[in-house]
Design an enzyme around this catalytic site. Structure first.
Site, short mmCIF file in Angstrom:
data_model
loop_
_atom_site.label_atom_id
_atom_site.label_comp_id
_atom_site.label_asym_id
_atom_site.label_seq_id
_atom_site.Cartn_x
_atom_site.Cartn_y
_atom_site.Cartn_z
N THR A 1 0.85 -1.19 0.00
CA THR A 1 0.00 0.00 0.00
C THR A 1 0.89 1.25 0.00
O THR A 1 1.75 1.40 0.85
CB THR A 1 -0.91 0.05 1.24
N ASN B 1 1.61 4.87 0.80
CA ASN B 1 1.12 5.79 1.84
C ASN B 1 1.43 7.24 1.51
O ASN B 1 2.47 7.54 0.93
CB ASN B 1 1.76 5.45 3.20
N GLU C 1 -4.04 4.68 2.50
CA GLU C 1 -3.14 3.69 1.89
C GLU C 1 -3.76 3.19 0.60
O GLU C 1 -4.90 2.71 0.62
CB GLU C 1 -3.00 2.46 2.79
P1 ADP Z 1 5.10 0.85 3.63
O1 ADP Z 1 4.83 0.38 5.03
O2 ADP Z 1 6.38 1.66 3.51
O3 ADP Z 1 3.93 1.57 3.01
P2 ADP Z 1 4.35 -1.47 2.01
O4 ADP Z 1 4.73 -2.88 2.36
O5 ADP Z 1 2.92 -1.05 2.21
O6 ADP Z 1 5.35 -0.49 2.79
O7 ADP Z 1 4.77 -1.25 0.50
C1 ADP Z 1 4.43 -0.04 -0.12
C2 ADP Z 1 5.38 0.35 -1.24
O8 ADP Z 1 5.44 -0.68 -2.22
C3 ADP Z 1 4.84 1.57 -1.98
O9 ADP Z 1 5.26 2.79 -1.36
C4 ADP Z 1 5.45 1.39 -3.37
O10 ADP Z 1 6.73 2.01 -3.42
C5 ADP Z 1 5.61 -0.12 -3.51
N1 ADP Z 1 4.61 -0.78 -4.39
C6 ADP Z 1 4.93 -1.73 -5.31
N2 ADP Z 1 3.84 -2.17 -5.95
C7 ADP Z 1 2.77 -1.49 -5.43
C8 ADP Z 1 1.36 -1.51 -5.70
N3 ADP Z 1 0.83 -2.33 -6.64
N4 ADP Z 1 0.55 -0.68 -5.00
C9 ADP Z 1 1.08 0.13 -4.04
N5 ADP Z 1 2.41 0.20 -3.74
C10 ADP Z 1 3.26 -0.61 -4.41
N1 RBF Z 2 -7.09 -2.38 8.29
C1 RBF Z 2 -8.00 -2.61 9.28
O1 RBF Z 2 -7.67 -2.55 10.45
N2 RBF Z 2 -9.30 -2.90 8.96
C2 RBF Z 2 -9.75 -3.00 7.69
O2 RBF Z 2 -10.93 -3.27 7.47
C3 RBF Z 2 -8.80 -2.79 6.63
N3 RBF Z 2 -9.17 -2.90 5.33
C4 RBF Z 2 -8.23 -2.71 4.34
C5 RBF Z 2 -8.63 -2.83 3.01
C6 RBF Z 2 -7.71 -2.64 1.98
C7 RBF Z 2 -8.16 -2.79 0.56
C8 RBF Z 2 -6.36 -2.31 2.29
C9 RBF Z 2 -5.36 -2.11 1.20
C10 RBF Z 2 -5.97 -2.18 3.61
C11 RBF Z 2 -6.90 -2.38 4.65
N4 RBF Z 2 -6.54 -2.25 5.98
C12 RBF Z 2 -7.45 -2.47 6.98
C13 RBF Z 2 -5.20 -1.73 6.32
C14 RBF Z 2 -4.22 -2.79 6.68
O3 RBF Z 2 -4.33 -3.00 8.07
C15 RBF Z 2 -2.83 -2.28 6.34
O4 RBF Z 2 -2.71 -2.12 4.94
C16 RBF Z 2 -1.77 -3.15 6.91
O5 RBF Z 2 -0.57 -2.47 6.85
C17 RBF Z 2 -1.69 -4.52 6.24
O6 RBF Z 2 -0.61 -5.25 6.76
MG MG Z 3 1.93 0.87 2.99
#
Ligand code: ADP
Ligand code: RBF
Ligand code: MG
Length: 149
Positions: A29, A31, A81
């Site tokens: 995701t 951020n 996110e």
């Molecule tokens: P963080 O805790 O730093 O957000 P994540 O495990 O959520 O780490 O990974 C997010 C990062 O992964 C994004 O900031 C981006 O650089 C990369 N990324 C790669 N593919 C995707 C995707 N399909 N959607 C969102 N982020 C992606």
């Molecule tokens: N976090 C929650 O605590 N409750 C949720 O219902 C929830 N829904 C999510 C739905 C989507 C499509 C995404 C991308 C994230 C969601 N999350 C939710 C956030 C999730 O806790 C976060 O992305 C974590 O970092 C996953 O490890």
């Molecule tokens: Mg993230």
């Protein structure tokens, strides 16, 4: 129909998130910083939304975004996110992410286990993919927001 509350447009730099390994869960995701999160209308309900996303001047892809406090993790700050529904070869921290939020899918929930959260996210991705095929939502893929600098 896209309700009059939408679209909501957000634009900002992709920053490091919570580092919880969403990537390992097959759901990275991107951020935003708190400054960008604060530009959201205050009436936006925490929850899961679908719409379109663009990284820098790249193609416009489907996205699903979580807006809120993640009850499962009890975050102190609200976050936005975005999971872009596309397989990228590289991370894009530091890039500009534009999102156009079009529809509310469900409220944020707490879950018994990480597996349950991951299953819900998978379902959200499937639902978003399907919804965004609707002609009404397809129109926004070509929105000027993505094509004017
Ligand atoms: P963080 O805790 O730093 O957000 P994540 O495990 O959520 O780490 O990974 C997010 C990062 O992964 C994004 O900031 C981006 O650089 C990369 N990324 C790669 N593919 C995707 C995707 N399909 N959607 C969102 N982020 C992606
Ligand atoms: N976090 C929650 O605590 N409750 C949720 O219902 C929830 N829904 C999510 C739905 C989507 C499509 C995404 C991308 C994230 C969601 N999350 C939710 C956030 C999730 O806790 C976060 O992305 C974590 O970092 C996953 O490890
Ligand atoms: Mg993230």
């Amino acid at each position: 129909m896209v309700s009059s509350f939408f679209p909501i447009y957000l634009e900002g730099e992709v920053v490091k998130g919570f580092g919880r390994g969403s990537k390992d869960l097959d759901c990275p995701t991107a951020n935003y910083s708190l400054d960008v999160v604060k530009t959201l209308p205050s009436s936006v309900e925490p929850g899961v939304y679908c719409g379109w996303a663009q990284v820098d001047a790249g193609p416009v892809y489907k996205m699903v975004a979580n807006i809120g406090w993640c009850p499962f993790y009890q975050n102190k700050e609200m976050s936005v996110e975005t999971h872009v529904i596309h397989k990228f070869d590289n991370d894009f921290y530091g890039s500009t992410l534009k999102i156009c939020i079009l529809e509310y899918l469900r409220g944020e929930k707490n879950f018994e286990s990480l597996d349950d959260l991951v299953a819900a996210i998978k379902q959200d991705i499937a639902n978003s993919k399907e919804k965004l095929e609707e002609a009404e939502l397809q129109k926004f893929k070509k929105d000027l927001f993505f094509f004017s600098s």
